[in-house]
Design an enzyme around this catalytic site. Structure first.
Site, PDB file in Angstrom:
ATOM      1  N   ASN A  10      -8.507   0.886 -11.458  1.00 46.34           N
ATOM      2  CA  ASN A  10      -9.079   1.013 -10.125  1.00 46.34           C
ATOM      3  C   ASN A  10      -8.330   2.390  -9.641  1.00 46.34           C
ATOM      4  O   ASN A  10      -7.221   2.177  -9.116  1.00 46.34           O
ATOM      5  CB  ASN A  10      -9.022  -0.011  -9.382  1.00 46.34           C
ATOM      6  N   LYS A  12      -9.161   4.141  -7.215  1.00 43.19           N
ATOM      7  CA  LYS A  12      -9.293   4.284  -5.686  1.00 43.19           C
ATOM      8  C   LYS A  12      -9.702   5.496  -5.267  1.00 43.19           C
ATOM      9  O   LYS A  12     -10.537   6.424  -6.082  1.00 43.19           O
ATOM     10  CB  LYS A  12      -8.261   3.746  -5.226  1.00 43.19           C
ATOM     11  N   HIS A  96     -13.283  -5.426  -2.847  1.00 47.15           N
ATOM     12  CA  HIS A  96     -11.795  -5.088  -3.024  1.00 47.15           C
ATOM     13  C   HIS A  96     -11.296  -5.466  -1.407  1.00 47.15           C
ATOM     14  O   HIS A  96     -12.167  -5.039  -0.407  1.00 47.15           O
ATOM     15  CB  HIS A  96     -11.722  -3.709  -3.408  1.00 47.15           C
ATOM     16  N   GLU A  98      -9.430  -3.458   0.188  1.00 45.66           N
ATOM     17  CA  GLU A  98      -9.406  -2.211   0.954  1.00 45.66           C
ATOM     18  C   GLU A  98     -10.664  -2.121   1.483  1.00 45.66           C
ATOM     19  O   GLU A  98     -10.854  -1.502   2.850  1.00 45.66           O
ATOM     20  CB  GLU A  98      -8.775  -1.180   0.232  1.00 45.66           C
ATOM     21  N   GLU A 168      -6.304 -10.858  -6.174  1.00 46.06           N
ATOM     22  CA  GLU A 168      -5.571  -9.880  -5.633  1.00 46.06           C
ATOM     23  C   GLU A 168      -4.829 -10.258  -4.378  1.00 46.06           C
ATOM     24  O   GLU A 168      -5.606 -10.088  -3.323  1.00 46.06           O
ATOM     25  CB  GLU A 168      -6.217  -8.734  -5.622  1.00 46.06           C
ATOM     26  N   GLY A 174      -0.271  -2.362  -4.030  1.00 46.78           N
ATOM     27  CA  GLY A 174       0.520  -1.229  -3.612  1.00 46.78           C
ATOM     28  C   GLY A 174       1.694  -1.428  -3.214  1.00 46.78           C
ATOM     29  O   GLY A 174       2.362  -0.380  -2.551  1.00 46.78           O
ATOM     30  N   SER A 214       0.402  -4.657  -8.047  1.00 47.10           N
ATOM     31  CA  SER A 214       1.371  -4.147  -8.496  1.00 47.10           C
ATOM     32  C   SER A 214       1.818  -4.523 -10.104  1.00 47.10           C
ATOM     33  O   SER A 214       2.993  -4.825 -10.464  1.00 47.10           O
ATOM     34  CB  SER A 214       2.565  -4.578  -7.777  1.00 47.10           C
TER      35      SER A 214
HETATM   36  P1  PGA Z   1      -2.063  -1.802  -7.352  1.00 46.56           P
HETATM   37  O1  PGA Z   1      -3.453  -2.031  -6.700  1.00 46.56           O
HETATM   38  O2  PGA Z   1      -2.015  -2.085  -8.887  1.00 46.56           O
HETATM   39  O3  PGA Z   1      -1.656  -0.432  -6.884  1.00 46.56           O
HETATM   40  O4  PGA Z   1      -1.055  -2.717  -6.574  1.00 46.56           O
HETATM   41  C1  PGA Z   1      -4.137  -2.997  -7.247  1.00 46.56           C
HETATM   42  C2  PGA Z   1      -5.601  -2.979  -6.720  1.00 46.56           C
HETATM   43  O5  PGA Z   1      -5.652  -2.754  -5.442  1.00 46.56           O
HETATM   44  O6  PGA Z   1      -6.679  -3.329  -7.316  1.00 46.56           O
END
Ligand code: PGA
Length: 252
Positions: A10, A12, A96, A98, A168, A174, A214
């Site tokens: 992803n 983003k 997601h 976010e 997740e 992140g 992560s």
């Molecule tokens: P990350 O994000 O690997 O940067 O932690 C995962 C995601 O939001 O899908």
């Protein structure tokens, strides 16, 4: 039951179309012979076309990070399922954290988006996960229960045969703080049994559940070794082709 591993990136809100094309081409070359795993990247909308060209003829599939549920109309700023299909998308990430946190996504809008994806033969990746405070309050399973039951309300067994769920934990996205393999396994097993209770053991057995938060080349193998972890949804570590290819090739 053996489920085919599925590693998705992803991107983003990163990469212009030319930047995305370059990374896509590098990735396509690095994973050209990855035959035992499904691979997808989801660039931002403006880079879909460039990435589609960059991955042509490779095992890498194209995905989008969101969609709107109407087919067309006066919805300024939105992108419809047929637009994604025409751009070459096979998958779409839905709900997601976010989107839930910053853009008002709810279980109800997640449900509408999944319906729209299925109606247009896009494979939805439904994202679910608890926040740090919810985990500390021991609400992880009840949060997931609600997200999954409401998100999937009204769907038949047949509707969901290709569904992918991404677990997740919000506190791991992140942050560099990955869930331990035991934490991931515990939740994945819970999700699988929930789907079994809601639908059928056959769907629970075939459902692919990705872990996200992560994921890196250094921790993918131990996560994938867990019985109910079938893949990963990778943010930061998917932005660089070499790094992401090491995650895709976790088995090598
Ligand atoms: P990350 O994000 O690997 O940067 O932690 C995962 C995601 O939001 O899908």
């Amino acid at each position: 039951m053996a489920r085919r591993p599925f590693i998705a990136g992803n991107w983003k809100m990163h990469k212009t179309a030319p930047e995305a094309a370059k990374t896509a081409e590098q990735l396509a070359a690095l994973v050209a012979d990855a035959a035992d795993v499904d691979v997808m990247i989801a660039p931002t909308f403006t880079a879909l076309e460039a990435v589609r060209k960059g991955i042509e003829g490779s095992p890498v599939a194209l995905g989008a990070q969101n969609l709107f549920w109407e087919t067309e109309g006066a919805y300024t700023g939105e992108i419809s399922p047929p637009m994604l299909v025409a751009a070459g998308c096979k998958y779409v990430i839905i709900g997601h954290s976010e989107r839930r946190e910053y853009f008002g996504e709810t279980d109800e809008t997640v449900n509408k988006r999944i319906r729209a994806a299925l109606d247009h033969n896009l494979i939805p990746i439904l994202c679910v996960g608890e926040s740090e405070s919810q985990r500390e309050a021991e609400k992880t399973f009840s949060v997931l229960d609600k997200q999954i039951k409401n998100g999937l309300q009204g769907f038949s067994l047949d509707d969901l045969k290709d569904l992918v769920i991404a677990y997740e934990p919000v506190w791991a996205i992140g942050t560099g703080k990955t869930a331990t393999k035991e934490q991931a396994q515990e939740v994945h097993a819970y999700i699988r049994s929930l789907i079994g209770d809601m639908y059928a053991k056959s769907l629970a057995d075939s459902l692919r559940i990705q872990y996200g938060g992560s994921v890196k080349p250094g921790n993918i193998k131990e996560l994938m070794d867990m019985d109910d972890v079938d893949g990963a949804l990778v943010g930061g570590a998917s932005l660089e082709a070499e790094t992401f290819s090491k995650i895709v090739r976790f088995n090598k």
